[in-house]
Design an enzyme around this catalytic site. Sequence first.
Site, PDB file in Angstrom:
ATOM      1  N   ASP A  17      29.153  16.534  19.760  1.00  0.00           N
ATOM      2  CA  ASP A  17      28.933  15.114  19.472  1.00  0.00           C
ATOM      3  C   ASP A  17      28.249  14.925  18.120  1.00  0.00           C
ATOM      4  O   ASP A  17      28.642  14.084  17.314  1.00  0.00           O
ATOM      5  CB  ASP A  17      28.057  14.478  20.564  1.00  0.00           C
ATOM      6  CG  ASP A  17      28.659  14.654  21.946  1.00  0.00           C
ATOM      7  OD1 ASP A  17      29.819  15.093  22.027  1.00  0.00           O
ATOM      8  OD2 ASP A  17      27.968  14.362  22.927  1.00  0.00           O
ATOM      9  N   SER A  33      29.188   9.006  22.963  1.00  0.00           N
ATOM     10  CA  SER A  33      28.071   9.606  22.227  1.00  0.00           C
ATOM     11  C   SER A  33      27.234   8.637  21.409  1.00  0.00           C
ATOM     12  O   SER A  33      27.002   8.847  20.220  1.00  0.00           O
ATOM     13  CB  SER A  33      28.576  10.712  21.308  1.00  0.00           C
ATOM     14  OG  SER A  33      29.182  11.669  22.064  1.00  0.00           O
ATOM     15  N   SER A  34      26.760   7.611  22.072  1.00  0.00           N
ATOM     16  CA  SER A  34      25.850   6.697  21.387  1.00  0.00           C
ATOM     17  C   SER A  34      24.566   7.425  20.991  1.00  0.00           C
ATOM     18  O   SER A  34      23.979   7.136  19.950  1.00  0.00           O
ATOM     19  CB  SER A  34      25.526   5.502  22.275  1.00  0.00           C
ATOM     20  OG  SER A  34      25.116   5.935  23.539  1.00  0.00           O
ATOM     21  N   GLY A  79      26.827   4.751  27.706  1.00  0.00           N
ATOM     22  CA  GLY A  79      27.294   5.376  28.938  1.00  0.00           C
ATOM     23  C   GLY A  79      28.798   5.511  29.026  1.00  0.00           C
ATOM     24  O   GLY A  79      29.333   5.839  30.078  1.00  0.00           O
TER      25      GLY A  79
HETATM   26  C1  GLA Z   1      28.642  15.800  26.171  1.00  0.00           C
HETATM   27  C2  GLA Z   1      27.832  16.809  25.355  1.00  0.00           C
HETATM   28  C3  GLA Z   1      28.745  17.649  24.469  1.00  0.00           C
HETATM   29  C4  GLA Z   1      29.906  18.252  25.256  1.00  0.00           C
HETATM   30  C5  GLA Z   1      30.588  17.183  26.107  1.00  0.00           C
HETATM   31  C6  GLA Z   1      31.615  17.767  27.035  1.00  0.00           C
HETATM   32  O1  GLA Z   1      29.232  14.838  25.334  1.00  0.00           O
HETATM   33  O2  GLA Z   1      26.889  16.154  24.568  1.00  0.00           O
HETATM   34  O3  GLA Z   1      27.995  18.654  23.836  1.00  0.00           O
HETATM   35  O4  GLA Z   1      29.477  19.347  26.022  1.00  0.00           O
HETATM   36  O5  GLA Z   1      29.660  16.466  26.903  1.00  0.00           O
HETATM   37  O6  GLA Z   1      32.667  18.310  26.309  1.00  0.00           O
END
Ligand code: GLA
Length: 387
Positions: free
Chosen positions: A171, A124-125, A120
Amino acid sequence: MDIEYVRSRFIKHFDGKTGSVYTSPGRINLIGEHTDYNGGFVFPGAIDKGITAEVRPNGTDTVMLYSIDLKDRVEFKVNDAVPPTTSWARYIYGVVQESKKRGVEVKGFNAAFAGDVPLGAGMSSSAALESCFAYALNNLFGGNKLSQWDLVLIGQATEHNYCGVKCGIMDQFASVFGKNGMLMRLDCNSREHAYFPFDLQGYRLVLLDSVVKHELASSAYNDRRANCEHVVAALKRKYPEKDIKTLRDADWEMLESVKTDISEEDRKRAAYVLAEKDRVLAVCEALNQGDYETVGKKMYETHEGLSQAYEVSCPELDFLNDVAKACGVTGSRMMGGGFGGCTINLVKDELYDSFVNKAKTDYYAKFNKALKVYDIVISDGAHKICD
Ligand code: GLA
């Protein structure tokens, strides 16, 4: 992540045999937020925190999973039509299905995994988990026939089809393509990308984790995407002769010309996206010149846009941004999808200690929560560690 720890859990929770160990990282993003699904530019890097999994084919058609961190076990059949209900297992189920769609003949396997990407925190876990398993399945069952881009798209499709988030490709791209010591500029339209050495002279990048994650973040994320799609639809109607696919194909004049065909909310969102597109390019130019003042100024502008026009910030992140400004920090902004998570801060070496200490004290005084601080180490993308 301690490989021996993962291995000892794998041995304990399955049949005593070892498998192959894979790892895949989370990411930071210097600038270019909510631009990926609009065909724009992003500037991420993989970090030294990720997911590590030990995986071994088990000769059956059952996938047996153990989450070391949650001490939770889930099983499903490779051909099950219905995804498991446990949310972490849905990601792996999704990766299995999406890998099969791309020709990987996935069979049953045992896997135990652990992670150190803060959940959270906007690092990007989930992409780390998807890329780790996409890489592993391609290696174990696909003879490595899938490309890195296939692995990225498997992760993204998993989010779209099994987890309800209509995310872009940033991500998963960062998690798969990351390189030690390198940030990457990705053109999400053409998928062209370039590596930039992450070598800040006299500055540091630090993440301040607000430790809040607001409810409904994923539905709000999908709403933002829908805002942008409304504008694209209006532009298509207005300019049928132009091949408009995303906001990447729009300019300020075009946006102005459809103003009365869209809601004010949609217009504001699109205006942020157009401005952010220009900012990423300006930051690349500034980085090439070693002009960190401009990089930092653009980061503050991004925060302002994300907070006021895109409305994906929250009081905690705005507060941390204000503290950075008040301390004379060169650049600061919220990072990732928003509604909680971290700010990313470009700080002069000599200001680092006083800034971090003040942020911790003031944040606790205001929100009664302990801020977490992560120094950024830019690292490699998904790979196999050992057999
Ligand atoms: C999340 C999404 C990404 C991107 C970001 C905002 O991390 O997974 O694809 O859109 O938000 O930049």
